[in-house]
Design a protein around this motif. Structure first.
Motif, PDB file in Angstrom:
ATOM      1  N   PHE A 100      86.787 -66.945 -30.278  1.00  0.00           N
ATOM      2  CA  PHE A 100      86.004 -66.475 -31.419  1.00  0.00           C
ATOM      3  C   PHE A 100      86.220 -64.989 -31.687  1.00  0.00           C
ATOM      4  N   GLY A 101      87.105 -64.364 -30.897  1.00  0.00           N
ATOM      5  CA  GLY A 101      87.424 -62.960 -31.121  1.00  0.00           C
ATOM      6  C   GLY A 101      86.724 -61.983 -30.206  1.00  0.00           C
ATOM      7  N   SER A 102      85.986 -62.474 -29.194  1.00  0.00           N
ATOM      8  CA  SER A 102      85.274 -61.567 -28.294  1.00  0.00           C
ATOM      9  C   SER A 102      86.257 -60.779 -27.440  1.00  0.00           C
ATOM     10  N   LEU A 103      86.082 -59.468 -27.391  1.00  0.00           N
ATOM     11  CA  LEU A 103      86.963 -58.612 -26.599  1.00  0.00           C
ATOM     12  C   LEU A 103      86.427 -58.424 -25.181  1.00  0.00           C
ATOM     13  N   ASN A 131      88.043 -57.099 -14.855  1.00  0.00           N
ATOM     14  CA  ASN A 131      89.434 -56.740 -14.626  1.00  0.00           C
ATOM     15  C   ASN A 131      90.198 -57.098 -15.893  1.00  0.00           C
ATOM     16  N   GLU A 132      91.456 -56.785 -15.924  1.00  0.00           N
ATOM     17  CA  GLU A 132      92.281 -57.144 -17.075  1.00  0.00           C
ATOM     18  C   GLU A 132      93.578 -57.741 -16.586  1.00  0.00           C
ATOM     19  N   VAL A 133      94.127 -58.670 -17.354  1.00  0.00           N
ATOM     20  CA  VAL A 133      95.330 -59.372 -16.957  1.00  0.00           C
ATOM     21  C   VAL A 133      96.362 -59.271 -18.077  1.00  0.00           C
ATOM     22  N   ASP A 134      97.590 -59.042 -17.689  1.00  0.00           N
ATOM     23  CA  ASP A 134      98.710 -59.029 -18.626  1.00  0.00           C
ATOM     24  C   ASP A 134      99.135 -60.474 -18.852  1.00  0.00           C
ATOM     25  N   MET A 135      98.944 -60.962 -20.077  1.00  0.00           N
ATOM     26  CA  MET A 135      99.204 -62.364 -20.387  1.00  0.00           C
ATOM     27  C   MET A 135     100.652 -62.614 -20.810  1.00  0.00           C
ATOM     28  N   ILE A 138     103.661 -51.668 -25.006  1.00  0.00           N
ATOM     29  CA  ILE A 138     102.622 -52.466 -25.667  1.00  0.00           C
ATOM     30  C   ILE A 138     102.626 -53.838 -25.017  1.00  0.00           C
ATOM     31  N   ARG A 139     101.501 -54.203 -24.389  1.00  0.00           N
ATOM     32  CA  ARG A 139     101.420 -55.456 -23.652  1.00  0.00           C
ATOM     33  C   ARG A 139     100.229 -56.299 -24.146  1.00  0.00           C
ATOM     34  N   PRO A 140     100.352 -57.642 -24.117  1.00  0.00           N
ATOM     35  CA  PRO A 140      99.233 -58.515 -24.495  1.00  0.00           C
ATOM     36  C   PRO A 140      98.237 -58.608 -23.337  1.00  0.00           C
ATOM     37  N   MET A 141      97.107 -57.966 -23.481  1.00  0.00           N
ATOM     38  CA  MET A 141      96.144 -57.862 -22.387  1.00  0.00           C
ATOM     39  C   MET A 141      94.869 -58.668 -22.700  1.00  0.00           C
ATOM     40  N   MET A 142      94.259 -59.167 -21.630  1.00  0.00           N
ATOM     41  CA  MET A 142      92.976 -59.875 -21.743  1.00  0.00           C
ATOM     42  C   MET A 142      92.028 -59.350 -20.680  1.00  0.00           C
ATOM     43  N   TYR A 143      90.794 -59.038 -21.113  1.00  0.00           N
ATOM     44  CA  TYR A 143      89.760 -58.684 -20.155  1.00  0.00           C
ATOM     45  C   TYR A 143      89.183 -59.970 -19.554  1.00  0.00           C
ATOM     46  N   LEU A 144      89.012 -59.955 -18.236  1.00  0.00           N
ATOM     47  CA  LEU A 144      88.348 -61.048 -17.534  1.00  0.00           C
ATOM     48  C   LEU A 144      87.045 -60.525 -16.937  1.00  0.00           C
ATOM     49  N   ALA A 145      86.028 -61.361 -16.949  1.00  0.00           N
ATOM     50  CA  ALA A 145      84.736 -60.991 -16.369  1.00  0.00           C
ATOM     51  C   ALA A 145      84.264 -62.103 -15.447  1.00  0.00           C
ATOM     52  N   VAL A 146      83.777 -61.729 -14.283  1.00  0.00           N
ATOM     53  CA  VAL A 146      83.151 -62.692 -13.370  1.00  0.00           C
ATOM     54  C   VAL A 146      81.732 -62.236 -13.111  1.00  0.00           C
ATOM     55  N   SER A 147      80.778 -63.045 -13.565  1.00  0.00           N
ATOM     56  CA  SER A 147      79.377 -62.801 -13.225  1.00  0.00           C
ATOM     57  C   SER A 147      79.061 -63.624 -11.984  1.00  0.00           C
ATOM     58  N   TYR A 148      78.337 -63.047 -11.034  1.00  0.00           N
ATOM     59  CA  TYR A 148      78.088 -63.745  -9.777  1.00  0.00           C
ATOM     60  C   TYR A 148      76.686 -63.429  -9.271  1.00  0.00           C
ATOM     61  N   ASP A 149      76.189 -64.311  -8.435  1.00  0.00           N
ATOM     62  CA  ASP A 149      74.869 -64.163  -7.834  1.00  0.00           C
ATOM     63  C   ASP A 149      75.019 -63.355  -6.553  1.00  0.00           C
ATOM     64  N   HIS A 150      74.494 -62.138  -6.583  1.00  0.00           N
ATOM     65  CA  HIS A 150      74.675 -61.237  -5.448  1.00  0.00           C
ATOM     66  C   HIS A 150      73.907 -61.702  -4.217  1.00  0.00           C
ATOM     67  N   ARG A 151      72.982 -62.649  -4.373  1.00  0.00           N
ATOM     68  CA  ARG A 151      72.306 -63.219  -3.199  1.00  0.00           C
ATOM     69  C   ARG A 151      73.285 -63.982  -2.328  1.00  0.00           C
ATOM     70  N   LEU A 180      83.315 -67.503 -14.863  1.00  0.00           N
ATOM     71  CA  LEU A 180      84.423 -66.674 -15.344  1.00  0.00           C
ATOM     72  C   LEU A 180      84.388 -66.617 -16.860  1.00  0.00           C
ATOM     73  N   GLY A 181      84.488 -65.417 -17.403  1.00  0.00           N
ATOM     74  CA  GLY A 181      84.547 -65.247 -18.848  1.00  0.00           C
ATOM     75  C   GLY A 181      85.928 -64.794 -19.282  1.00  0.00           C
ATOM     76  N   MET A 182      86.552 -65.590 -20.179  1.00  0.00           N
ATOM     77  CA  MET A 182      87.835 -65.221 -20.776  1.00  0.00           C
ATOM     78  C   MET A 182      87.572 -64.538 -22.120  1.00  0.00           C
ATOM     79  N   HIS A 183      88.525 -63.715 -22.561  1.00  0.00           N
ATOM     80  CA  HIS A 183      88.327 -63.002 -23.809  1.00  0.00           C
ATOM     81  C   HIS A 183      89.607 -62.973 -24.647  1.00  0.00           C
ATOM     82  N   LYS A 184      89.546 -62.262 -25.736  1.00  0.00           N
ATOM     83  CA  LYS A 184      90.644 -62.206 -26.688  1.00  0.00           C
ATOM     84  C   LYS A 184      91.868 -61.506 -26.095  1.00  0.00           C
TER      85      LYS A 184
END
Length: 533
Positions: free
Chosen positions: A457-460, A334-338, A492-505, A474-478
């Protein structure tokens, strides 16, 4: 009545430990809380102290033996040592003492025969700790004492860096170092001799009766006399450096030494080879001597460096591969407006710094938002233990910290009750101590959820890997400005991609997505954190 000396109560993730070193032998008197033995686990060295004053009567496990949590290691009896640990003791005590006494006497005679007594006192070999089976070697990180410098018993002499923690090597008695055999940066094996220590010496290295053995002047002698160092002109070369200088036929005068007293280390020679700054005036190339055939001529230098993978890096690799092989891992984005968080931070950062003596960052907001989201979605805060699901009624969030040695994940405890200022202060402290290798084993265990921030470190965008036995990360990004549709208009908005990796079990896609949407809502409107809505 004898008092049992027991191994510490190991954490759940530590099954066993190894007896690294006994600091006392049967017959020695001990004081209450005095260090008796060290137990090494796969993560840290645990110290076992005397539960009461008395005399060590029995040693029930030898150095190198594997022990379990709370296993009896030895016994302490009443009274004090008689001066001769072998006389008047039981048969068991004799069995323990005689081999060690004989070895000690033989070693002492050998030292005397060699002509060195370190100022009249007995000499000891200072050895690296006994590493656990999972640790192959360590690196001499720092020598805190110089040859001839006076030290007290149990004072730190050197730091040995392994894949998980930094181990301290302490002085066996009052005295001084007579000779250093392993320079800073060198690799050492378990129980390898690091230095020679002389009891009663110190204060002035020139007073040591070992002569050149315990003074820097030893470096002026040739490499064959056992000193290790060699002096060439006004430069002192460590053994490994001397070898590389000979291999590459370098001009020693052009190499800048970074070791103690200007000593040239292996790393200094490697730097000179890479930079080409130490070639001899004759035009000799920085290539090893004695090669069988000439290498093809290539424009410019093409240096290569091969170094062994550190044990920490091997452990990280093993755990990450294990996580991918055992978990049904899936990632949702997902992405969040910071903008709201950034405005709040800009408005109060100066006031926050004055009030709490720490800077206001972004991690405090993310930790608090994650704590609230985890309460609403307990499956994300759970862990898997075999065929059982463990639901945690608290939020302990691990924060990934990058160090030169690798990634470590110290844990913030009960984050739901922490203030943002407490979160920021603790994370700063974790970062500093992680880079110094001073984090304790208890500070890196037991998390229920993890946050990693590749954005610094600049990861998008990236896909974080779960930290077992947790079931989500939870993974935060640039933060990057992008054109967004806002109320029918492009802004023009300051946006950040968020990632959640999860165990589907354990976690269904619906819960993972809603968890991430909750994070987005809380961060885009920070007032929700205060109002609990």
């Amino acid at each position: 009545m004898a008092t049992e000396i027991k191994a510490p109560n190991f954490p759940e993730s530590v099954a066993e430990g190894t007896v690294a070193a006994w600091h006392k032998k049967p017959g020695d008197s001990v004081e209450r809380d005095e260090l008796i033995v060290e137990i090494e686990t796969d993560k840290v060295v645990l110290e076992v102290v005397a539960p009461e004053a008395g005399t060590l009567t029995d040693v029930m496990v030898e150095e190198g033996d594997t022990v379990e949590s709370e296993q009896v290691l030895g016994k302490i009896g009443e009274g004090s040592a008689s001066g001769d640990s072998g006389s008047g003791d039981s048969d068991d005590s004799d069995k323990e003492d005689k081999p060690s006494d004989t070895a000690s006497e033989g070693k002492a005679e050998e030292k005397k025969a060699s002509g060195g007594n370190g100022g009249g006192g007995q000499q000891h070999e200072v050895k690296a700790p006994s590493f656990p089976e999972s640790v192959q070697e360590g690196t001499v990180a720092t020598w805190h004492k110089k040859v001839g410098e006076a030290v007290k018993r149990d004072e730190v002499l050197a730091d040995i860096e392994t894949d998980k923690v930094v181990l301290e090597v302490v002085a066996p008695a009052d005295g001084a170092l007579a000779e250093i055999k392993a320079e800073e940066g060198s690799q050492v094996a378990s129980e390898e001799v690091l230095a020679i220590f002389a009891e009663g010496a110190g204060g002035d290295s020139s007073n040591n009766s070992t002569g050149a053995d315990s003074t820097p002047h030893k470096a002026e002698s040739s490499a064959d006399d056992g000193s290790g160092d060699e002096k060439v002109g006004d430069k002192i070369l460590a053994p490994a450096a001397r070898k590389m200088v000979a291999e590459y036929d370098l001009d020693v005068a052009k190499i800048e030494g970074t070791g103690k007293g200007g000593r040239i280390l292996k790393e200094d020679v490697q730097k000179a080879v890479k930079g080409g700054s130490a070639k001899k005036a004759s035009g000799g190339s920085a290539a090893p001597k004695g090669t069988a055939t000439a290498a093809p001529v290539v424009e410019g230098e093409r240096p290569e460096k091969r170094v062994p993978m550190s044990r920490l890096r091997q452990t990280i690799a093993k755990r990450l591969v294990q996580a991918q092989q055992t978990a049904a891992m899936l990632t949702t984005y997902n992405e969040v407006d910071m903008g709201a968080v950034m405005d709040l931070r800009a408005q109060y950062k100066d006031t926050f710094l004055k009030a709490h003596d720490t800077k206001l960052g972004f991690m405090g907001f993310f930790v608090k938002a994650a704590s609230e989201a985890l309460k609403r979605f307990p499956d994300v805060n759970a862990s898997i233990d075999g065929t059982d699901i463990v639901y945690h009624g608290y939020q302990d969030i691990g924060v990934a910290v990058s160090t030169d040695r690798g990634l470590v994940v110290p844990v913030l405890r009960d984050t739901d009750s922490m203030k943002i200022a407490d979160v920021e202060k603790t994370i700063v402290d974790f970062g500093k101590r992680a880079r110094d290798g001073k984090l304790g084993i208890d500070e890196m265990q037991g998390g229920t959820f993890t946050i990693t921030n590749g954005g610094i470190f600049g990861s998008l965008m990236s896909t974080p890997i779960i930290n077992p036995p947790q079931t989500a990360i939870l993974g935060m990004h640039k933060i990057q400005e992008r054109p967004m549709a806002v109320n029918g208009k492009v802004e023009i908005r300051p946006m950040m991609y968020l990632a959640v990796s999860y165990d589907h079990r354990m976690i269904d896609g619906k819960d993972a997505v809603q968890f991430l949407v909750t994070m987005k809502e809380l961060l885009e409107d920070p007032a929700r954190l205060l109002l609990d809505v």
